[in-house]
Scaffold this motif. Structure first.
Motif, PDB file in Angstrom:
ATOM      1  N   SER A 190       0.850  -0.872   0.023  1.00  0.00           N
ATOM      2  CA  SER A 190      -0.082   0.112   0.203  1.00  0.00           C
ATOM      3  C   SER A 190       0.743   1.256   0.082  1.00  0.00           C
ATOM      4  O   SER A 190       0.786   2.024  -0.594  1.00  0.00           O
ATOM      5  CB  SER A 190      -0.968  -0.050   1.203  1.00  0.00           C
ATOM      6  OG  SER A 190      -0.132   0.062   2.500  1.00  0.00           O
ATOM      7  N   TYR A 216      -4.639   4.922  -2.602  1.00  0.00           N
ATOM      8  CA  TYR A 216      -5.015   3.560  -2.125  1.00  0.00           C
ATOM      9  C   TYR A 216      -5.692   3.390  -0.612  1.00  0.00           C
ATOM     10  O   TYR A 216      -6.741   3.197  -0.385  1.00  0.00           O
ATOM     11  CB  TYR A 216      -4.251   2.278  -2.253  1.00  0.00           C
ATOM     12  CG  TYR A 216      -4.540   1.062  -1.647  1.00  0.00           C
ATOM     13  CD1 TYR A 216      -5.639   0.395  -2.407  1.00  0.00           C
ATOM     14  CD2 TYR A 216      -4.059   0.439  -0.530  1.00  0.00           C
ATOM     15  CE1 TYR A 216      -5.956  -0.968  -1.893  1.00  0.00           C
ATOM     16  CE2 TYR A 216      -4.321  -0.676  -0.103  1.00  0.00           C
ATOM     17  CZ  TYR A 216      -5.263  -1.364  -0.614  1.00  0.00           C
ATOM     18  OH  TYR A 216      -5.572  -2.606  -0.009  1.00  0.00           O
ATOM     19  N   HIS A 256      -6.685  -3.004  -4.333  1.00  0.00           N
ATOM     20  CA  HIS A 256      -5.180  -3.285  -4.528  1.00  0.00           C
ATOM     21  C   HIS A 256      -5.388  -4.021  -6.052  1.00  0.00           C
ATOM     22  O   HIS A 256      -6.140  -4.996  -6.329  1.00  0.00           O
ATOM     23  CB  HIS A 256      -4.907  -4.329  -3.403  1.00  0.00           C
ATOM     24  CG  HIS A 256      -3.201  -4.317  -3.555  1.00  0.00           C
ATOM     25  ND1 HIS A 256      -2.499  -5.267  -4.451  1.00  0.00           N
ATOM     26  CD2 HIS A 256      -2.262  -3.700  -2.808  1.00  0.00           C
ATOM     27  CE1 HIS A 256      -1.282  -5.019  -4.007  1.00  0.00           C
ATOM     28  NE2 HIS A 256      -1.053  -4.070  -3.041  1.00  0.00           N
TER      29      HIS A 256
END
Length: 432
Positions: A38, A48, A60
């Motif tokens: 991330s 994200y 993702h």
């Protein structure tokens, strides 16, 4: 179970291409899962885990690849045949799928929470489980070797980041790079994720998953990875790991005392390892190299206080809400009142606070069914790594939040403990 071999042998030409594409998508999904954290997405300008951006940016990339791989596997094997195979041989996956649907309904429709948390945290590992289970042996073996190399590289980066100010994936907070956190982020992007995954790798190495290596290589990987735990700074992960390793060592010693045969060479290597750990550890403590790590136990920045206060998160909440649909505004108000800036540091408590008792209990039953399928796939060797994962992650928000950790750990266990590549214990060698 090898689902890829479920297709009829009378159609080899039409089936071979989809199987190859499905395998390639599965491998690509795993590469993205382990290498694109991330933090990497945030550094690349993809929001994200931060406000803003399109709805698709909240998922993702590994999730899209896992779903694409599952779709191609379904085409290669046949949708009906795939479902029949799962119902007959892996029923826990279908139970888990129903539990995910229940949780998604509760999150999106009842609680008005982002659906991306449910998809990335639970749909991704489910889709990836089916895809990995369908891989043929040559592909699975290459992935196994690749994972060992990954953790060797990840530990190396951990050491480099611990002893220098350099960071592969800088941590951002409110758009500003965090410079006060000494813990290494390495390839997985977060210190605690690195500590957790490295701990599971160590448990696999000290169990049947380590039989692949001769004792000297195994000993090197153990020492090298164990040292990296200091660089990642995970307190709960380290304490639980050391306790489990001590228990495993004690049981092995008891088996030897009970008359189990062992090789003198292996015993000497173990003695050298223990001596090196004690000596190097003592030198590092005296030299101050472990001051930051030891300091984590002296000053936890309010983490322990948070774990005590979080049980008051339900104060003033109606009993009906606690059972069916907690008032998230009330939960947020209690968090501010209790000064829980870190968050609810237990995924169990967080689940009850976000989704209610009924939904949480039903979902946990589905999750247990899925975990049982993981154990059935690779055998009892999965029990200790899985138990370690849930114990450690219970000290954080974990799977109650959006995370790819569960998919990552599940993939590690399926690949590194694949029974096709674990040598059988032979007389004169310890079973683990």
């Amino acid at each position: 179970m090898s689902l890829s071999q479920a297709a009829p042998a009378s159609r080899p030409i039409t089936i071979e291409r989809p199987v190859g594409l499905a395998s390639a998508l599965t491998v690509l999904c795993l590469i993205v899962l382990f290498f694109v954290s991330s933090k990497v997405l945030d550094a690349a300008g993809i929001p994200y885990g931060s406000p803003g951006g399109s709805a698709l940016s909240k998922f993702h990339p590994a999730t899209f690849l896992a779903l694409a791989a599952l779709g191609v596997w379904a085409i290669a094997i046949g949708p009906g045949r795939l479902l029949a195979q799962l119902a007959a041989k892996r029923p826990g996956t279908l139970v888990f799928a129903l539990a995910i649907l229940l949780l998604a309904f509760q999150a999106a429709i009842v609680q008005k929470l982002p659906i991306s948390a449910v998809v990335d945290t639970f749909v991704l590992p489910l889709a990836l489980f089916v895809s990995i289970s369908a891989l043929r042996a040559p592909v699975a073996e290459r992935l196994l070797i690749g994972l060992h190399l990954f953790f060797l590289l990840n530990s190396t980066l951990g050491y480099l980041e611990y002893f220098t100010p350099w960071r592969l994936t800088p941590v951002y907070q409110d758009g500003v790079i965090v410079t006060y956190d000494w813990r290494a982020t390495a390839l997985l992007g977060h210190p605690l994720i690195n500590a957790l995954s490295t701990g599971i790798y160590l448990l696999i190495l000290t169990g049947p998953g380590g039989r692949r290596f001769d004792m000297p290589i195994r000993a090197f990987l153990l020492l090298y990875s164990l040292g990296a735990m200091v660089a990642f700074g995970g307190r709960a992960a380290t304490i639980v790991l050391l306790a489990l390793l001590a228990l495993r060592g004690a049981f092995s010693l008891l088996r030897v005392l009970a008359g189990r045969r062992f090789r003198l060479r292996d015993a000497m290597v173990v003695a050298v390892i223990l001596t090196m750990i004690a000596t190097i550890g003592s030198l590092l403590v005296q030299g101050g190299a472990l001051d930051n790590f030891v300091g984590r136990f002296q000053d936890d920045s309010g983490s322990a206080a948070t774990r005590v206060a979080m049980f008051h998160i339900f104060d003033g909440m109606a009993l009906r809400d606690v059972f069916f649909a907690p008032d998230l505004v009330h939960v947020g108000s209690n968090q501010r009142r209790l000064d829980l800036a870190i968050g609810i540091e237990s995924f169990v408590v967080a689940f009850f606070a976000y989704y209610g008792i009924v939904t949480t209990v039903l979902f946990f039953l589905g999750l247990a069914a899925f975990v049982a399928e993981i154990v059935r796939s690779v055998g009892p060797a999965a029990l200790l790594p899985l138990g370690y994962y849930f114990v450690v992650t219970s000290t954080a928000t974990g799977i109650a939040n959006k995370t790819i950790d569960f998919a990552l750990i599940m993939a590690m266990i399926l690949i590194l403990l694949d029974r096709r590549f674990i040598p059988q214990a032979i007389p004169g060698r310890p079973a683990c």
